[in-house]
Design a protein around this motif. Structure first.
Motif, short mmCIF file in Angstrom:
data_model
loop_
_atom_site.label_atom_id
_atom_site.label_comp_id
_atom_site.label_asym_id
_atom_site.label_seq_id
_atom_site.Cartn_x
_atom_site.Cartn_y
_atom_site.Cartn_z
N UNK A 154 -43.29 46.79 49.09
CA UNK A 154 -42.52 47.28 50.07
C UNK A 154 -42.09 48.79 49.72
N UNK A 155 -42.55 49.26 48.85
CA UNK A 155 -42.33 50.84 48.16
C UNK A 155 -40.97 51.27 48.30
N UNK A 156 -40.10 50.35 48.07
CA UNK A 156 -38.72 50.68 48.03
C UNK A 156 -38.37 51.52 46.88
N UNK A 157 -39.24 51.86 45.67
CA UNK A 157 -38.87 52.47 44.86
C UNK A 157 -38.72 53.92 45.11
N UNK A 158 -39.68 54.35 46.29
CA UNK A 158 -39.75 55.64 46.81
C UNK A 158 -38.70 55.87 47.82
N UNK A 159 -37.69 55.03 48.04
CA UNK A 159 -36.67 55.28 49.02
C UNK A 159 -35.86 56.48 48.59
N UNK A 160 -35.59 56.62 47.29
CA UNK A 160 -34.82 58.09 47.20
C UNK A 160 -35.31 59.36 47.43
N UNK A 161 -36.80 59.39 47.13
CA UNK A 161 -37.63 60.40 47.39
C UNK A 161 -37.48 60.86 48.93
N UNK A 162 -37.58 60.03 49.56
CA UNK A 162 -37.72 60.28 51.12
C UNK A 162 -36.43 60.67 51.90
N UNK A 163 -35.10 59.94 51.12
CA UNK A 163 -33.84 60.20 51.50
C UNK A 163 -33.37 61.62 51.28
N UNK A 164 -33.66 62.02 49.95
CA UNK A 164 -33.03 63.39 49.68
C UNK A 164 -34.30 64.36 49.17
N UNK A 165 -35.27 64.07 49.75
CA UNK A 165 -36.16 65.04 49.55
C UNK A 165 -36.51 65.61 48.12
#
Length: 413
Positions: free
Chosen positions: A296-307
């Motif tokens: 689900x790639x949720x591990x990349x959630x923060x990268x996209x949220x706070x750039x």
């Protein structure tokens, strides 16, 4: 004469001496590539019109010199129209400052800590609108050691603000006041390695801006991560209102990321697209991530949220931001924005005319070419950057990652 070619930019964002594990920036100021003060000033006509196309080319090659970052960002984020004059922008700046002060005054009437130079780190109201007695409030700064936090027995750190609060019935006001202490908790954790945030005034300024934004954006309010996005604005723009508007324009791009429902999160579509991209460019890595339970790639959630604020050094993340904004720049960005109530403006020559390709960023140019062949909105460049980071770390992830925690750690190294 500007001669700091190859100079690291860390010195513009001083780190507290006791913070020895802070990563060094890889971004270097390079004469002839980085947008310098001289080149920036030369990009304006005598009346104040900006040659945005030439400016974008320079930023895409080497970023922006830290000393002019704030004013350049105001254009990249669409605060000002390149086709406006110096006088028109100054008039608009003053109107926006007045509007911000009006909103801040409204907040102050509801909760007097706003604009006081203090901020709260504990709840001041219950979910049914009843005041909580004696909320903990940071009242002063401790030079050289950061803010003084409230502690039992420290009478100066206990505010009687809540003692004077009346019960609140308006649900929107209750919701806003319930977020204020969470903003405070995030503020004291944001960029805490930087000397800049040793000053209480800067911490309270960050809290005030986020509190006002949560007040006016009732749909999204405040969410964790917004402090990471707002913090650089405080550092780059001296005037609090100017920093607010720069942050507000950034949030117009990103607020969809912070929209959450019971069934989905705001970046869910981007995560799905990231999975699809990774599956194409690195099928083995995609399969490995699925095996680890990260399909689900949720591990990349923060990268996209706070750039990428948590993945890179402070300076490198700012460099990455301005590169993205320059590549994505759309000359319609300014004219498409509607000003908030009470703010009016005059934009000449930008509405109703086809945009010039030369005034677009490279990424936007490609989007313009592809729009005729696709009915879907283009993906933000940040999704492709995350895919690039994963591709770059592919060998390491395939050999060493045995769980999602290993994936998260690998992205930082």
């Amino acid at each position: 004469m500007w001669r700091d070619s190859g100079t690291p930019a860390d010195s513009f964002y001083e780190v507290r001496p006791e913070c020895t594990d802070v990563p060094k920036t890889r971004f270097k100021i390079k004469a002839g590539k980085t947008l310098s003060v001289r080149k920036w000033q030369a990009a304006f006509t005598q009346e104040g019109y900006l040659d945005i196309g030439k400016t974008l080319s320079r930023i895409q090659r080497g970023g922006v010199h830290p000393s002019i970052r704030g004013e350049v960002w105001e254009f990249l984020l669409g605060c000002y129209d390149p086709k406006s004059t110096f006088d028109e922008r100054e008039q608009l700046r003053q109107r926006r400052r007045i509007q911000y002060l009006r909103w801040k005054e409204e907040c102050l009437q509801l909760f007097p800590v706003v604009g006081s130079g203090r901020f709260i780190t504990a709840p001041v109201i219950t979910e049914d609108g009843q005041p909580i007695q004696d909320p903990l409030v940071i009242l002063e700064s401790n030079p050289g050691k950061g803010p003084v936090f409230p502690s039992q027995g420290n009478n100066t750190a206990i505010s009687n603000t809540a003692n004077n609060l009346e019960p609140v019935k308006d649900k929107k006001v209750i919701q806003w006041m319930l977020t204020l202490h969470q903003i405070g908790l995030d503020v004291v954790r944001t960029d805490r390695t930087l000397v800049f945030y040793e000053k209480q005034d800067n911490l309270s300024k960050l809290w005030d801006i986020l509190a006002v934004y949560a007040f006016i954006d009732t749909d999204v309010g405040y969410c964790q991560g917004m402090s990471d996005l707002c913090s650089p604005m405080i550092m780059l723009l001296n005037d609090e209102a100017d920093a607010f508007w720069c942050f507000e324009r950034l949030m117009r791009r990103l607020r969809g990321n912070f929209r959450c429902t019971d069934s989905s999160v705001g970046v869910e579509t981007q995560l799905s697209n990231l999975a699809a991209i990774t599956q194409v460019i690195d099928p083995k890595l995609h399969q490995h991530l699925e095996t680890l339970g990260g399909g689900d790639y949720l591990f990349a959630f923060r990268m996209l949220m706070v750039l990428f604020r948590r993945e890179f050094s402070f300076c490198d993340s700012l460099y990455l931001w301005e590169m993205m904004w320059a590549l994505e720049y759309d000359p319609d960005l300014y004219s498409l924005y509607e000003e908030p109530e009470g703010v009016t403006e005059r934009v000449e020559g930008s509405r109703g005319k086809p945009k010039s390709v030369r005034q677009c960023g490279k990424f936007e140019r490609e989007n313009m070419k592809n729009k005729a062949n696709s009915s879907e909105a283009p993906l933000p460049i940040s999704v492709f950057l995350v895919a690039s980071v994963l591709k770059d770390k592919s060998t390491k992830l395939l050999q060493e990652a045995r769980g999602l925690d290993d994936v998260v750690k690998a992205k930082k190294t």
